[in-house]
Design a protein around this motif. Structure first.
Motif, PDB file in Angstrom:
ATOM      1  N   LEU A  91       0.850  -1.190   0.000  1.00 46.75           N
ATOM      2  CA  LEU A  91       0.000   0.000   0.000  1.00 46.75           C
ATOM      3  C   LEU A  91       0.888   1.242   0.000  1.00 46.75           C
ATOM      4  O   LEU A  91       1.763   1.393   0.850  1.00 46.75           O
ATOM      5  CB  LEU A  91      -0.916   0.002   1.229  1.00 46.75           C
ATOM      6  CG  LEU A  91      -1.899   1.172   1.330  1.00 46.75           C
ATOM      7  CD1 LEU A  91      -2.915   1.124   0.188  1.00 46.75           C
ATOM      8  CD2 LEU A  91      -2.616   1.156   2.674  1.00 46.75           C
ATOM      9  N   SER A  92       0.676   2.113  -0.962  1.00 43.93           N
ATOM     10  CA  SER A  92       1.465   3.351  -1.059  1.00 43.93           C
ATOM     11  C   SER A  92       0.697   4.491  -0.401  1.00 43.93           C
ATOM     12  O   SER A  92      -0.482   4.355  -0.066  1.00 43.93           O
ATOM     13  CB  SER A  92       1.714   3.697  -2.531  1.00 43.93           C
ATOM     14  OG  SER A  92       0.482   4.007  -3.169  1.00 43.93           O
ATOM     15  N   SER A  93       1.352   5.621  -0.238  1.00 43.81           N
ATOM     16  CA  SER A  93       0.661   6.785   0.328  1.00 43.81           C
ATOM     17  C   SER A  93      -0.458   7.231  -0.610  1.00 43.81           C
ATOM     18  O   SER A  93      -1.539   7.614  -0.163  1.00 43.81           O
ATOM     19  CB  SER A  93       1.634   7.923   0.617  1.00 43.81           C
ATOM     20  OG  SER A  93       2.331   8.286  -0.549  1.00 43.81           O
ATOM     21  N   PHE A  94      -0.213   7.150  -1.915  1.00 41.04           N
ATOM     22  CA  PHE A  94      -1.255   7.474  -2.888  1.00 41.04           C
ATOM     23  C   PHE A  94      -2.417   6.487  -2.760  1.00 41.04           C
ATOM     24  O   PHE A  94      -3.586   6.874  -2.788  1.00 41.04           O
ATOM     25  CB  PHE A  94      -0.688   7.454  -4.316  1.00 41.04           C
ATOM     26  CG  PHE A  94      -1.709   7.772  -5.367  1.00 41.04           C
ATOM     27  CD1 PHE A  94      -2.238   9.045  -5.493  1.00 41.04           C
ATOM     28  CD2 PHE A  94      -2.150   6.788  -6.229  1.00 41.04           C
ATOM     29  CE1 PHE A  94      -3.191   9.338  -6.458  1.00 41.04           C
ATOM     30  CE2 PHE A  94      -3.094   7.061  -7.206  1.00 41.04           C
ATOM     31  CZ  PHE A  94      -3.619   8.338  -7.321  1.00 41.04           C
ATOM     32  N   GLY A  95      -2.096   5.220  -2.589  1.00 43.34           N
ATOM     33  CA  GLY A  95      -3.120   4.193  -2.414  1.00 43.34           C
ATOM     34  C   GLY A  95      -3.943   4.425  -1.161  1.00 43.34           C
ATOM     35  O   GLY A  95      -5.158   4.200  -1.148  1.00 43.34           O
ATOM     36  N   SER A  96      -3.296   4.887  -0.088  1.00 39.38           N
ATOM     37  CA  SER A  96      -4.034   5.145   1.150  1.00 39.38           C
ATOM     38  C   SER A  96      -4.989   6.320   0.987  1.00 39.38           C
ATOM     39  O   SER A  96      -6.080   6.319   1.555  1.00 39.38           O
ATOM     40  CB  SER A  96      -3.094   5.344   2.337  1.00 39.38           C
ATOM     41  OG  SER A  96      -2.295   6.475   2.172  1.00 39.38           O
TER      42      SER A  96
END
Length: 81
Positions: free
Chosen positions: A33-38
């Motif tokens: 999970l990336s920051s963009f994904g979060s």
């Protein structure tokens, strides 16, 4: 609630792997999970559950595991009902 969170992950591409292979308490950031994904996840949660996440829940800890997300949502969804 955790099943609803899993279903949300299954419908979206927040993770590079199948969410069914991830334990409830596993670290989602370690799973990809990336920051963009979060951020995408946060928006999907707000839309799906028709709620607005308070700033106090917009933390890495909240989105660190399926368990943490479900716990945060349980409190919010019950208040909204």
């Amino acid at each position: 609630m955790i099943d609803q969170v899993r279903a949300l992950f299954a419908k979206n591409t927040f993770l590079p792997c199948d969410v069914s292979t991830i334990a409830d308490d596993a670290d989602l950031y370690d799973a990809g999970l990336s920051s963009f994904g979060s951020v995408q996840l946060m928006l999907a949660i707000e839309e799906t559950f028709d709620i607005e996440l308070p700033e106090t829940l917009l933390t890495r800890r909240t989105f660190a595991s399926l368990e943490n997300i479900a716990e945060a949502l349980s409190g919010l969804v019950s208040k909204a009902a």
